[in-house]
Design a protein around this motif. Structure first.
Motif, PDB file in Angstrom:
ATOM      1  N   SER A 185     -39.233 -29.024  95.298  1.00  0.00           N
ATOM      2  CA  SER A 185     -39.436 -29.891  96.056  1.00  0.00           C
ATOM      3  C   SER A 185     -40.370 -31.024  95.268  1.00  0.00           C
ATOM      4  N   PRO A 186     -40.669 -32.065  95.992  1.00  0.00           N
ATOM      5  CA  PRO A 186     -41.387 -33.004  95.369  1.00  0.00           C
ATOM      6  C   PRO A 186     -42.761 -32.557  95.175  1.00  0.00           C
ATOM      7  N   THR A 187     -43.160 -31.389  95.789  1.00  0.00           N
ATOM      8  CA  THR A 187     -44.595 -30.922  95.212  1.00  0.00           C
ATOM      9  C   THR A 187     -44.730 -29.544  94.531  1.00  0.00           C
ATOM     10  N   ASP A 188     -43.417 -29.255  94.049  1.00  0.00           N
ATOM     11  CA  ASP A 188     -43.246 -27.970  93.481  1.00  0.00           C
ATOM     12  C   ASP A 188     -42.465 -28.057  92.171  1.00  0.00           C
ATOM     13  N   ALA A 189     -42.562 -27.913  91.108  1.00  0.00           N
ATOM     14  CA  ALA A 189     -41.590 -28.059  89.999  1.00  0.00           C
ATOM     15  C   ALA A 189     -42.536 -27.237  88.808  1.00  0.00           C
ATOM     16  N   TRP A 190     -41.447 -26.748  87.989  1.00  0.00           N
ATOM     17  CA  TRP A 190     -42.000 -25.876  86.630  1.00  0.00           C
ATOM     18  C   TRP A 190     -41.196 -26.480  85.461  1.00  0.00           C
ATOM     19  N   ALA A 191     -41.885 -26.284  84.335  1.00  0.00           N
ATOM     20  CA  ALA A 191     -41.331 -26.515  83.176  1.00  0.00           C
ATOM     21  C   ALA A 191     -41.785 -25.518  82.140  1.00  0.00           C
ATOM     22  N   VAL A 192     -40.858 -25.376  81.057  1.00  0.00           N
ATOM     23  CA  VAL A 192     -41.249 -24.270  80.092  1.00  0.00           C
ATOM     24  C   VAL A 192     -41.072 -25.017  78.724  1.00  0.00           C
ATOM     25  N   GLY A 193     -41.621 -24.435  77.861  1.00  0.00           N
ATOM     26  CA  GLY A 193     -41.756 -24.878  76.406  1.00  0.00           C
ATOM     27  C   GLY A 193     -42.412 -23.908  75.276  1.00  0.00           C
TER      28      GLY A 193
ATOM     29  N   ALA B 238     -48.866 -23.389  66.985  1.00  0.00           N
ATOM     30  CA  ALA B 238     -50.003 -22.137  67.052  1.00  0.00           C
ATOM     31  C   ALA B 238     -49.156 -21.075  66.190  1.00  0.00           C
ATOM     32  N   SER B 239     -50.057 -20.047  65.765  1.00  0.00           N
ATOM     33  CA  SER B 239     -49.547 -18.921  64.883  1.00  0.00           C
ATOM     34  C   SER B 239     -50.135 -17.742  65.743  1.00  0.00           C
ATOM     35  N   PRO B 240     -49.197 -16.918  66.215  1.00  0.00           N
ATOM     36  CA  PRO B 240     -47.812 -17.088  66.352  1.00  0.00           C
ATOM     37  C   PRO B 240     -47.447 -18.335  67.203  1.00  0.00           C
ATOM     38  N   ALA B 241     -46.436 -18.634  67.401  1.00  0.00           N
ATOM     39  CA  ALA B 241     -45.675 -19.461  68.450  1.00  0.00           C
ATOM     40  C   ALA B 241     -46.347 -19.087  69.683  1.00  0.00           C
ATOM     41  N   THR B 242     -46.551 -20.121  70.542  1.00  0.00           N
ATOM     42  CA  THR B 242     -46.925 -19.653  71.928  1.00  0.00           C
ATOM     43  C   THR B 242     -46.264 -20.166  73.057  1.00  0.00           C
ATOM     44  N   PRO B 243     -45.586 -19.413  73.934  1.00  0.00           N
ATOM     45  CA  PRO B 243     -44.904 -19.889  75.003  1.00  0.00           C
ATOM     46  C   PRO B 243     -45.717 -20.476  76.167  1.00  0.00           C
ATOM     47  N   VAL B 244     -45.054 -21.683  76.920  1.00  0.00           N
ATOM     48  CA  VAL B 244     -46.030 -22.383  77.679  1.00  0.00           C
ATOM     49  C   VAL B 244     -45.273 -22.660  79.009  1.00  0.00           C
ATOM     50  N   LEU B 245     -45.864 -22.156  79.987  1.00  0.00           N
ATOM     51  CA  LEU B 245     -45.516 -22.669  81.411  1.00  0.00           C
ATOM     52  C   LEU B 245     -46.198 -23.670  82.224  1.00  0.00           C
ATOM     53  N   MET B 246     -45.664 -24.500  82.781  1.00  0.00           N
ATOM     54  CA  MET B 246     -46.585 -25.721  83.210  1.00  0.00           C
ATOM     55  C   MET B 246     -45.729 -25.877  84.696  1.00  0.00           C
ATOM     56  N   HIS B 247     -46.889 -26.338  85.841  1.00  0.00           N
ATOM     57  CA  HIS B 247     -46.416 -26.385  87.282  1.00  0.00           C
ATOM     58  C   HIS B 247     -46.976 -27.642  87.733  1.00  0.00           C
ATOM     59  N   TRP B 248     -45.988 -28.219  88.353  1.00  0.00           N
ATOM     60  CA  TRP B 248     -46.604 -29.572  89.324  1.00  0.00           C
ATOM     61  C   TRP B 248     -46.610 -29.101  90.387  1.00  0.00           C
ATOM     62  N   ASP B 249     -47.858 -29.370  91.067  1.00  0.00           N
ATOM     63  CA  ASP B 249     -48.411 -28.974  92.641  1.00  0.00           C
ATOM     64  C   ASP B 249     -48.386 -30.213  93.507  1.00  0.00           C
ATOM     65  N   GLY B 250     -47.658 -31.431  92.854  1.00  0.00           N
ATOM     66  CA  GLY B 250     -47.947 -32.562  93.874  1.00  0.00           C
ATOM     67  C   GLY B 250     -48.892 -33.445  93.281  1.00  0.00           C
ATOM     68  N   THR B 251     -49.943 -33.046  92.401  1.00  0.00           N
ATOM     69  CA  THR B 251     -50.970 -33.776  91.989  1.00  0.00           C
ATOM     70  C   THR B 251     -51.062 -33.973  90.671  1.00  0.00           C
TER      71      THR B 251
END
Length: 368
Positions: free
Chosen positions: A249-257, A262-275
């Motif tokens: 939705s316009p106020t709910d989105a997710w991204a990964v990367g 970093a060592s070891p490599a680190t997974p990243v989850l990011m969230h958009w909450d409208g702000t």
């Protein structure tokens, strides 16, 4: 599939070096079985998988790459082999003609809107131009691109068919025999990682600024203009890159990367909450995240690499406001898999995934 995905070959290499029944519920996911692939010529690569129904699962890639030796050992020119597009139907693989793509090339993306409504995107090596085609039930018909197009990515789903070039975004408003791309907007300057189109007035582009600071950037199209959205990049250096995203939705989105700095490599989850875009906690056990997709009941699935059990695909499930690590089955006779594509079968929720293993070519897995 998402627009403007970043190639994952370099990240995969780094990590690697260090007749299906429908299941009952999401709780049964992750019990992957290897799906036999059709014959491919050596030096083959699978790049994408998508599903329109349990009897219409599509894979794409290329086969038979040739390397012409150069004057100095270790140098040479790589020529893509033949493009690969196959459909899993009635327990077997079906091949279709790709009209307008007679020579060397590859197909990087497949989007199955319906069993007989499928779009593919790739490249024609001999003509040195992009290739986009639409499935008409018996063959893929090449679709004419906007004039001057030199590179494309594609997203086709319930929101429509969207084509991005290096500078502009278009929407398909015609049919397979006519040139009917309608320009929506020009892109602002950005070094792009990934993007997503949810609606005419809800589009995202994620990446880094082209300035000297190389800061993380999120841009949102609200139907009128592009606006920068705040990104909390605390702790993320130049080794991080967005791999995929999805907007609910316009106020709910997710991204990964993955933060490869970093060592070891680190997974990243990011969230958009409208702000703002902020980091969310990732369940322990992974060292990369490569894909994120919608499920069948409003839930989400994220794919990655398992640090603790590298022969098993890394799989996360989001439901009820919580991300959880899903137990998965190891790839038989292999010690490592770097999974890069994921599809949910409509109606059943079954998952198909593909990736690269430490020995041999690509593997294709399904859990139902």
């Amino acid at each position: 599939m998402n627009l403007w995905r970043v190639p994952l070959a370099a990240a995969a290499a780094a990590v690697l070096a260090a007749g299906l029944a429908a299941p009952a519920s999401a709780a049964t996911r992750g019990d992957f079985k290897r799906v036999s692939l059709p014959f491919f010529w050596p030096s083959n690569t699978l790049r994408d998988v998508d599903a329109a129904s349990p009897d219409s699962v599509w894979i794409t890639g290329s086969q038979g790459e040739i390397t012409l030796p150069g004057p100095i050992p270790g140098t040479g020119t790589s020529i893509p082999g033949n493009p690969v597009v196959r459909r899993w139907q009635n327990g077997d693989w079906v091949d279709y003609d790709l009209l307008g793509l007679p020579g060397h090339g590859g197909i990087s993306d497949v989007d199955a809107v319906g069993p007989e409504d499928v779009w593919i995107n790739g490249s024609d090596y001999d003509a040195k131009k992009p290739y986009v085609a639409h499935f008409g039930g018996s063959a893929f018909n090449q679709v004419t691109l906007p004039p001057g197009t030199t590179a494309t990515t594609l997203q086709a789903d319930a929101s429509g068919v969207w084509l991005s070039t290096l500078t502009d975004l278009y929407r398909w408003t015609g049919d397979v025999w006519t040139d009917r791309w309608t320009r929506i907007t020009a892109f602002p300057d950005i070094t792009l990682d990934t993007s997503y189109v949810r609606a005419d007035d809800d589009m995202w582009r994620l990446g880094r600024s082209t300035g000297t600071d190389r800061s993380l950037v999120a841009q949102h199209w609200d139907g009128q203009s592009w606006k920068n959205a705040p990104v909390d990049a605390d702790g993320l250096g130049t080794g991080f890159g967005f791999a995929d995203m999805v907007a609910l939705s316009p106020t709910d989105a997710w991204a990964v990367g993955t933060d490869n700095g970093a060592s070891p490599a680190t997974p990243v989850l990011m969230h958009w909450d409208g702000t703002a875009w902020t980091k969310s906690a990732v369940p322990a056990g992974l060292n990369a995240l490569t894909r994120i997709i919608k499920g069948v009941d409003g839930d989400l699935w994220a794919l990655g690499h398992s640090l603790d059990e590298p022969a098993k695909p890394g799989l996360l499930h989001y439901s009820g406001g919580t991300w959880s690590l899903v137990p998965t089955t190891a790839v038989p006779y292999r010690s490592n898999i770097y999974a890069t594509a994921l599809a949910v079968v409509p109606g059943t929720g079954a998952l198909w995934t593909l990736g690269t293993v430490n020995i041999g070519g690509p593997v294709l897995l399904a859990d139902g």
